[in-house]
Design a protein around this motif. Structure first.
Motif, short mmCIF file in Angstrom:
data_model
loop_
_atom_site.label_atom_id
_atom_site.label_comp_id
_atom_site.label_asym_id
_atom_site.label_seq_id
_atom_site.Cartn_x
_atom_site.Cartn_y
_atom_site.Cartn_z
N GLU A 1 6.96 1.27 -9.39
CA GLU A 1 7.29 1.54 -10.58
C GLU A 1 5.86 1.25 -11.41
OE1 GLU A 1 10.46 -0.51 -12.54
OE2 GLU A 1 9.96 0.52 -14.43
N LEU A 2 5.24 0.29 -10.88
CA LEU A 2 3.88 -0.06 -11.67
C LEU A 2 3.00 1.19 -11.63
CD1 LEU A 2 3.01 -3.84 -10.39
CD2 LEU A 2 2.95 -3.02 -12.75
N TYR A 3 2.93 1.98 -10.26
CA TYR A 3 2.15 2.98 -10.24
C TYR A 3 2.65 4.19 -11.00
CZ TYR A 3 -1.52 1.04 -7.22
OH TYR A 3 -2.30 0.01 -6.62
N GLN A 4 3.91 4.21 -11.10
CA GLN A 4 4.81 5.38 -12.02
C GLN A 4 4.03 5.18 -13.47
OE1 GLN A 4 8.55 4.91 -10.59
NE2 GLN A 4 8.43 5.99 -8.68
N PRO B 1 -2.67 0.65 -12.06
CA PRO B 1 -2.06 -0.30 -13.01
C PRO B 1 -2.56 -1.33 -13.48
CG PRO B 1 -0.96 -0.10 -10.79
CD PRO B 1 -2.07 0.89 -10.89
N ALA B 2 -3.43 -2.02 -12.72
CA ALA B 2 -3.90 -3.30 -12.96
C ALA B 2 -4.96 -3.17 -14.03
CB ALA B 2 -4.63 -4.26 -11.83
N LYS B 3 -5.94 -2.16 -13.90
CA LYS B 3 -6.83 -1.86 -14.81
C LYS B 3 -6.52 -1.47 -16.00
CE LYS B 3 -10.37 1.10 -14.01
NZ LYS B 3 -11.28 1.96 -13.10
N LEU B 4 -5.47 -0.27 -15.86
CA LEU B 4 -4.97 0.11 -17.07
C LEU B 4 -4.15 -0.85 -18.01
CD1 LEU B 4 -5.10 2.87 -18.44
CD2 LEU B 4 -3.22 3.85 -17.16
N ILE C 1 0.86 -1.21 0.19
CA ILE C 1 0.05 0.00 -0.15
C ILE C 1 0.73 1.33 0.18
CG2 ILE C 1 -1.63 1.13 1.48
CD1 ILE C 1 -2.74 -1.39 2.16
N ALA C 2 1.86 1.49 0.77
CA ALA C 2 2.85 2.32 0.68
C ALA C 2 3.35 2.62 -0.60
CB ALA C 2 4.01 2.22 1.82
N ASP C 3 4.07 1.35 -1.14
CA ASP C 3 4.40 1.34 -2.66
C ASP C 3 3.53 1.97 -3.71
OD1 ASP C 3 6.91 0.82 -1.72
OD2 ASP C 3 6.77 -1.35 -2.40
N SER C 4 2.35 1.77 -3.13
CA SER C 4 1.42 2.22 -4.39
C SER C 4 1.23 3.75 -4.39
CB SER C 4 -0.25 1.48 -4.13
OG SER C 4 -0.48 2.17 -3.04
N GLY C 5 1.77 4.30 -3.29
CA GLY C 5 1.52 5.89 -3.05
C GLY C 5 0.65 6.20 -2.09
N THR D 1 6.92 2.41 -23.14
CA THR D 1 8.19 2.30 -23.11
C THR D 1 8.42 0.68 -22.88
OG1 THR D 1 8.44 2.28 -20.72
CG2 THR D 1 8.71 4.31 -21.89
N ASP D 2 9.63 0.33 -22.85
CA ASP D 2 9.81 -1.42 -22.72
C ASP D 2 9.32 -1.70 -21.38
OD1 ASP D 2 11.36 -1.09 -25.17
OD2 ASP D 2 13.14 -1.19 -24.22
N ARG D 3 9.45 -0.79 -20.32
CA ARG D 3 8.91 -1.19 -19.04
C ARG D 3 7.26 -1.28 -19.10
NH1 ARG D 3 12.56 -3.18 -16.41
NH2 ARG D 3 11.73 -2.73 -14.28
N HIS D 4 6.72 -0.58 -20.00
CA HIS D 4 5.12 -0.81 -20.07
C HIS D 4 4.95 -2.04 -20.88
CE1 HIS D 4 5.09 3.94 -19.87
NE2 HIS D 4 4.11 3.67 -19.07
#
Lengths: 170, 101
Positions: free
Chosen positions: B75-78, B84-87, A121-125, B39-42
């Motif tokens: 990074e997923l959220y960035q 991230p999961a939905k998108l 949860i913290a990592d998710s921001g 990007t490659d990460r995406h």
């Protein structure tokens, strides 16, 4: 269906029912069943792109307490939801047993144990806070808490932070 | 080559049929969702999502994504700030994940 989806900014949202963009969740209880709902709400909010704050108060602070967050248990006494005879709930080891079973069912659903869930949860921001009044009352310090904790804040600061969003008490 | 206007989609914009997907369509879906460039990460995440769905019939949870896609939760959220999961599921052309986790 929504009349003005584009104005309200989210699928299903209308001008009358705008989309939720920010939540501040209070976790006040220290049992397993008292902590998980708030964590699931916080994680779910971030998954939807909703800004989330989590405020831990009273025994809810056990969830972010280094020494305690790995041994959070289901309350088997005074918990009618378990449909267990009251005397049986108090038998030594009962709480550990029920907790173990519940953790197993949660693992099947890919719900992490509390320490890992808090980190996720913290990592998710989402931002995590401890309640200053509770910290002072229990004689705790910053060192008692896990690293991702954003800070120890007063009720006033909590309300400031929650401004413009929804508050959920658990 | 299918284009966004030519494929069937749900009201929320997910593809109705996984087989309609190709990489160009993924780029279009991403642009529509506010990601101008993949990007490659995406792609690492998108390919993992699609592969997992095709193998298991279900999209991975955010926890599994963070552990196994090769991209951390942070990074997923960035990469996918709006969730991230939905998108990533949308860009990967698979149905909307329906789990709570």
């Amino acid at each position: 269906m929504s009349a003005f989806p584009e104005q309200a900014g989210a699928p299903g949202a209308t001008l009358a029912d705008p989309a939720i963009t920010k939540v501040s969740i209070i976790i006040s209880k220290g049992s397993l069943e008292g902590i998980y709902p708030g964590l699931i709400l916080a994680n779910g909010a971030r998954m939807e792109g909703i800004e989330a704050n989590v405020f831990f108060t009273f025994f809810g602070m056990d969830a972010i307490n280094r020494a305690r967050h790995e041994s959070i248990k289901v309350a088997t006494v005074g918990n009618p939801g378990l449909h267990l005879a009251t005397w049986l709930g108090g038998v030594p080891g009962m709480s550990a047993l029920v907790t173990q079973q519940m953790m197993k069912s949660m693992e099947k659903l890919d719900i992490p144990p509390i320490p890992e869930f808090i980190e996720l949860i913290a990592d998710s921001g989402a931002k995590l806070f401890a309640c200053k009044a509770s910290v002072d009352m229990f004689g705790l310090t910053r060192e008692d808490f896990i690293d991702p904790l954003e800070g120890i804040i007063t009720v006033g600061e909590f309300y400031q932070m929650a401004g413009g969003g929804q508050i959920i008490f658990t | 080559m299918p284009t966004l206007t030519a494929v069937a989609r749900t009201p929320e914009g997910f593809l109705e049929h996984v087989e309609d997907w190709d990489r160009e369509l993924a780029r279009e879906l991403a642009r529509e969702a506010g990601l101008p460039e993949l990007t490659d990460r995406h792609w690492l995440v998108v390919d993992y999502m699609r592969r997992t769905f095709l193998e298991k019939g279900d999209a991975p949870t955010i926890r599994t994504l963070g552990k196994e896609s090769g991209v951390s939760v942070k990074e997923l959220y960035q990469l996918f700030p709006k969730g991230p999961a939905k998108l990533a599921a949308k860009v990967a052309g698979i149905p909307k994940p329906h789990g709570c986790i």
